[in-house]
Design a protein around this motif. Structure first.
Motif, mmCIF file in Angstrom:
data_model
loop_
_atom_site.group_PDB
_atom_site.id
_atom_site.type_symbol
_atom_site.label_atom_id
_atom_site.label_comp_id
_atom_site.label_asym_id
_atom_site.label_seq_id
_atom_site.Cartn_x
_atom_site.Cartn_y
_atom_site.Cartn_z
ATOM 1 N N MET A 60 -5.672 8.385 12.082
ATOM 2 C CA MET A 60 -6.309 9.432 12.889
ATOM 3 C C MET A 60 -5.373 9.970 13.965
ATOM 4 N N THR A 61 -4.117 10.206 13.568
ATOM 5 C CA THR A 61 -3.135 10.778 14.484
ATOM 6 C C THR A 61 -2.049 11.487 13.681
ATOM 7 N N LYS A 62 -1.404 12.480 14.284
ATOM 8 C CA LYS A 62 -0.302 13.174 13.638
ATOM 9 C C LYS A 62 0.973 12.340 13.755
ATOM 10 N N LEU A 63 1.737 12.308 12.679
ATOM 11 C CA LEU A 63 3.018 11.605 12.642
ATOM 12 C C LEU A 63 4.079 12.681 12.429
ATOM 13 N N ALA A 64 4.520 13.267 13.529
ATOM 14 C CA ALA A 64 5.278 14.513 13.463
ATOM 15 C C ALA A 64 6.760 14.329 13.175
ATOM 16 N N ASP A 65 7.298 13.113 13.365
ATOM 17 C CA ASP A 65 8.722 12.907 13.113
ATOM 18 C C ASP A 65 8.935 11.530 12.496
ATOM 19 N N THR A 66 10.178 11.259 12.146
ATOM 20 C CA THR A 66 10.482 10.000 11.445
ATOM 21 C C THR A 66 10.130 8.787 12.288
ATOM 22 N N GLU A 67 10.429 8.833 13.575
ATOM 23 C CA GLU A 67 10.122 7.692 14.439
ATOM 24 C C GLU A 67 8.623 7.404 14.459
ATOM 25 N N ALA A 68 7.815 8.462 14.578
ATOM 26 C CA ALA A 68 6.363 8.282 14.592
ATOM 27 C C ALA A 68 5.860 7.775 13.248
ATOM 28 N N LEU A 69 6.466 8.265 12.160
ATOM 29 C CA LEU A 69 6.069 7.824 10.828
ATOM 30 C C LEU A 69 6.307 6.327 10.655
ATOM 31 N N ILE A 70 7.490 5.870 11.024
ATOM 32 C CA ILE A 70 7.817 4.451 10.863
ATOM 33 C C ILE A 70 6.902 3.587 11.732
ATOM 34 N N LYS A 71 6.653 4.027 12.961
ATOM 35 C CA LYS A 71 5.735 3.277 13.827
ATOM 36 C C LYS A 71 4.343 3.209 13.206
ATOM 37 N N GLY A 72 3.893 4.329 12.618
ATOM 38 C CA GLY A 72 2.591 4.350 11.967
ATOM 39 C C GLY A 72 2.540 3.418 10.772
ATOM 40 N N MET A 73 3.609 3.413 9.977
ATOM 41 C CA MET A 73 3.667 2.513 8.828
ATOM 42 C C MET A 73 3.598 1.061 9.275
ATOM 43 N N GLN A 74 4.342 0.736 10.342
ATOM 44 C CA GLN A 74 4.351 -0.656 10.788
ATOM 45 C C GLN A 74 3.053 -1.057 11.486
ATOM 46 N N GLN A 75 2.280 -0.082 11.930
ATOM 47 C CA GLN A 75 0.919 -0.398 12.375
ATOM 48 C C GLN A 75 0.100 -0.935 11.204
ATOM 49 N N ILE A 76 0.287 -0.315 10.022
ATOM 50 C CA ILE A 76 -0.422 -0.774 8.833
ATOM 51 C C ILE A 76 0.083 -2.157 8.420
ATOM 52 N N VAL A 87 0.859 -1.187 0.000
ATOM 53 C CA VAL A 87 0.000 0.000 0.000
ATOM 54 C C VAL A 87 0.892 1.232 0.000
ATOM 55 N N LYS A 88 0.410 2.316 -0.612
ATOM 56 C CA LYS A 88 1.253 3.510 -0.738
ATOM 57 C C LYS A 88 0.469 4.809 -0.517
ATOM 58 N N PRO A 89 -0.095 4.954 0.690
ATOM 59 C CA PRO A 89 -0.664 6.270 0.999
ATOM 60 C C PRO A 89 0.454 7.294 1.149
ATOM 61 N N ASN A 90 0.143 8.583 0.967
ATOM 62 C CA ASN A 90 1.164 9.576 1.296
ATOM 63 C C ASN A 90 1.107 9.869 2.796
ATOM 64 N N HIS A 91 1.990 10.744 3.256
ATOM 65 C CA HIS A 91 2.107 11.024 4.700
ATOM 66 C C HIS A 91 0.766 11.488 5.269
ATOM 67 N N GLU A 92 0.138 12.439 4.596
ATOM 68 C CA GLU A 92 -1.139 12.985 5.075
ATOM 69 C C GLU A 92 -2.220 11.904 5.086
ATOM 70 N N GLU A 93 -2.262 11.074 4.046
ATOM 71 C CA GLU A 93 -3.268 10.023 3.974
ATOM 72 C C GLU A 93 -3.069 8.988 5.080
ATOM 73 N N LEU A 94 -1.797 8.699 5.404
ATOM 74 C CA LEU A 94 -1.525 7.767 6.496
ATOM 75 C C LEU A 94 -2.014 8.350 7.821
ATOM 76 N N GLU A 95 -1.787 9.638 8.027
ATOM 77 C CA GLU A 95 -2.278 10.285 9.245
ATOM 78 C C GLU A 95 -3.800 10.218 9.329
ATOM 79 N N ARG A 96 -4.477 10.440 8.198
ATOM 80 C CA ARG A 96 -5.947 10.349 8.200
ATOM 81 C C ARG A 96 -6.399 8.924 8.527
ATOM 82 N N THR A 97 -5.706 7.956 7.976
ATOM 83 C CA THR A 97 -6.095 6.569 8.202
ATOM 84 C C THR A 97 -5.913 6.181 9.663
#
Length: 307
Positions: free
Chosen positions: A191-207, A179-189
């Motif tokens: 329902m939380t802000k992913l403000a830094d790289t660590e949060a982004l990676i954690k969010g991706m691995q939730q998916i 799957v390839k949502p962009n950063h904003e789309e991942l945040e919408r999915t």
């Protein structure tokens, strides 16, 4: 064969202006019309990369024939589902003084239950010959959010899904390959802000934990990240002259699909998809790719396995 399937094609106007002045009369340097929308862009890109592809989409109104004729001219094999409502018209304005792109996007018109059934019937018919599938684009108003999930449930080969929100969440139940949502789309999915790289990676691995084998997040000229449950990869994009950014994400998906079709491992497939996106960025019309040009960008892309 690759299938590109989606419900939101567009007839696209591309305008170049020397300097965009809102509220004023603007004279255009050039005006182009092209078939577009995510599903069309993926089909065109795959065709330009020399891989057999069937592009499945609904269309209605005057744009239906225009899109069909252009795809025929480009040698793109396609299956159009007749639609009662007209296909949307979108406009891209390229401001050459600032390098900024302005998009005027019409939402896709609702599609009937009968038209959705006809779409699914064609999809299942072509699925028998498919090695990779790309499901892409927003769902028109009134389409069940489970629509992509139900298609994936019938699909025996890897699926690349470019969707967001409820349709992405529903599709995760059927474990799409990538799957390839962009950063904003991942945040919408999430329902939380992913403000830094660590949060982004954690969010991706939730998916990943919820069903996607791979998650890819592109950020334009900035770092692209890819995760599985076990691995994290960082990709540094190539530098490319910006002509028109429309369809870069679609070219990324198409490049990944073609590379997977050719048996490339996922990190290399993503690298090739990034080269396709960079090549697309340098062209005025969307998804008109060249493997020869792509190779230059491919050689510039850096890949690092973080975990």
């Amino acid at each position: 064969m690759i299938i590109a399937a989606g419900l939101s094609p567009a007839w696209q106007q591309i305008l170049e202006v020397t300097s965009l002045e809102t509220g004023e009369v603007n004279r255009c340097q050039s005006a182009q019309w092209a078939s577009s929308g995510k599903v069309i862009n993926v089909g065109i890109a795959v065709r330009h990369l020399g891989t057999p592809c069937e592009t499945i989409y609904p269309a209605g109104g005057f744009a239906r024939e225009l899109i069909s004729n252009e795809l025929d001219q480009l040698g793109v094999s396609s299956c159009v589902i007749p639609q009662q409502t007209p296909t949307r018209v979108c406009t891209t304005i390229l401001d050459r003084s600032t390098g900024k792109t302005t998009e005027l996007v019409e939402n896709a018109q609702p599609i009937t239950a009968e038209e959705l059934a006809a779409f699914k019937k064609e999809y299942l018919k072509h699925l028998k010959s498919a090695q990779v599938v790309v499901l892409t684009g927003s769902l028109p108003a009134g389409t069940p959010s489970s629509f992509y999930r139900d298609l994936i449930a019938e699909t025996h080969c890897p699926v690349i899904l470019d969707a967001r929100g409820p349709e992405l969440e529903a599709a995760l139940e059927e474990k799409p390959f990538l799957v390839k949502p962009n950063h904003e789309e991942l945040e919408r999915t999430l329902m939380t802000k992913l403000a830094d790289t660590e949060a982004l990676i954690k969010g991706m691995q939730q998916i990943n934990q919820r069903g996607a084998t791979w998650v890819v997040i592109s950020q334009g000229k900035d770092t692209l990240w890819a995760t599985s449950r076990e691995h994290v990869y960082r990709f540094t994009p190539a530098r490319a002259e910006v002509v028109n950014p429309i369809a870069c994400g679609d070219s990324l998906a198409a490049g990944i699909a073609v590379a997977l079709h050719r048996g490339k491992p996922v990190p290399d497939a993503i690298r090739r998809g990034m080269a396709a996106a960079a090549d697309n960025l340098t062209q005025l019309l969307p998804a008109r790719l060249s493997e020869k040009r792509m190779q230059t960008f491919y050689d510039q892309i850096e890949v690092e396995q973080i975990a």
